[in-house]
Write a protein that holds these residues in place. Structure first.
Motif, PDB file in Angstrom:
ATOM      1  N   ARG A   9      39.002  39.739  49.361  1.00 24.16           N
ATOM      2  CA  ARG A   9      40.402  40.117  49.593  1.00 24.16           C
ATOM      3  C   ARG A   9      40.540  40.692  50.990  1.00 24.16           C
ATOM      4  O   ARG A   9      39.700  41.472  51.446  1.00 24.16           O
ATOM      5  N   CYS A  12      39.909  44.536  52.521  1.00 19.53           N
ATOM      6  CA  CYS A  12      39.069  45.280  51.575  1.00 19.53           C
ATOM      7  C   CYS A  12      37.648  45.287  52.125  1.00 19.53           C
ATOM      8  O   CYS A  12      37.087  44.238  52.416  1.00 19.53           O
ATOM      9  N   VAL A  48      37.314  46.974  41.940  1.00 24.83           N
ATOM     10  CA  VAL A  48      38.747  47.271  41.830  1.00 24.83           C
ATOM     11  C   VAL A  48      39.556  45.978  41.691  1.00 24.83           C
ATOM     12  O   VAL A  48      40.403  45.852  40.806  1.00 24.83           O
ATOM     13  N   HIS A  49      39.298  45.006  42.566  1.00 24.75           N
ATOM     14  CA  HIS A  49      40.061  43.763  42.517  1.00 24.75           C
ATOM     15  C   HIS A  49      39.677  42.901  41.314  1.00 24.75           C
ATOM     16  O   HIS A  49      40.518  42.156  40.796  1.00 24.75           O
ATOM     17  N   ASP A  51      38.964  44.142  38.356  1.00 31.41           N
ATOM     18  CA  ASP A  51      39.679  44.759  37.225  1.00 31.41           C
ATOM     19  C   ASP A  51      41.177  44.474  37.267  1.00 31.41           C
ATOM     20  O   ASP A  51      41.823  44.357  36.235  1.00 31.41           O
ATOM     21  N   ARG A  52      41.751  44.353  38.458  1.00 34.09           N
ATOM     22  CA  ARG A  52      43.200  44.153  38.613  1.00 34.09           C
ATOM     23  C   ARG A  52      43.599  42.682  38.701  1.00 34.09           C
ATOM     24  O   ARG A  52      44.723  42.374  39.071  1.00 34.09           O
ATOM     25  N   THR A  54      45.051  39.196  38.384  1.00 35.21           N
ATOM     26  CA  THR A  54      46.160  38.532  37.702  1.00 35.21           C
ATOM     27  C   THR A  54      46.109  37.060  38.065  1.00 35.21           C
ATOM     28  O   THR A  54      45.666  36.693  39.151  1.00 35.21           O
TER      29      THR A  54
END
Length: 137
Positions: A9, A12, A48-49, A51-52, A54
């Motif tokens: 990402r 990041c 973090v990414h 877990d998030r 979509t």
């Protein structure tokens, strides 16, 4: 030594812990542990990414792991680091005089590097090119 891969990402700078791939034919996203090699059509994500995550509406997500933890250094990493430190300590530093400002009358000193010794199978070198022995030589 294994280099730490970063999250794909943008902006990041966290370490990657998971790899994301798409199966377009099945409208599926697969999120699993960090792959052992970098794949051109996969994305490495930090915890973090991962877990998030979509996905587009109508797509399915297959999670091969539910918790992603960064890999700890292995013995191979420590041995490679120790070898690199030993090799750096053996190299003789070449100290060059600092370059002078462009408005100065004297040109900056030129430093010459000694050529690397030929390795097995090489006949000669020119710049970054190497001449190798042929089959009948």
């Amino acid at each position: 030594m294994r280099a730490v891969r970063q999250c794909s990402r943008s902006a990041c700078d966290r370490a990657a812990v998971a790899t994301l791939t798409y199966v377009y034919a099945d409208s599926t996203v697969v999120l699993g542990p960090l792959s052992t090699t970098v794949e051109p059509h996969a994305y490495d994500l930090c915890d973090v990414h991962a877990d998030r995550l979509t996905v587009p509406r109508g797509w399915d997500v297959v999670r091969l792991a539910t918790e992603f933890k960064p890999a700890s250094p292995s013995n191979d990493d420590l041995v490679a680091l120790a070898d690199a430190v030993r090799e750096a300590s053996r190299a003789k530093p070449q100290h060059a005089a600092p370059a002078q400002r462009p408005s100065s009358a004297a040109p900056a000193p030129v430093t010459h590097h000694l050529p690397e010794p030929l390795v097995d199978g090489e006949i000669g070198r020119r710049g970054h090119l190497r001449v190798l022995k042929g089959e009948g030589e």
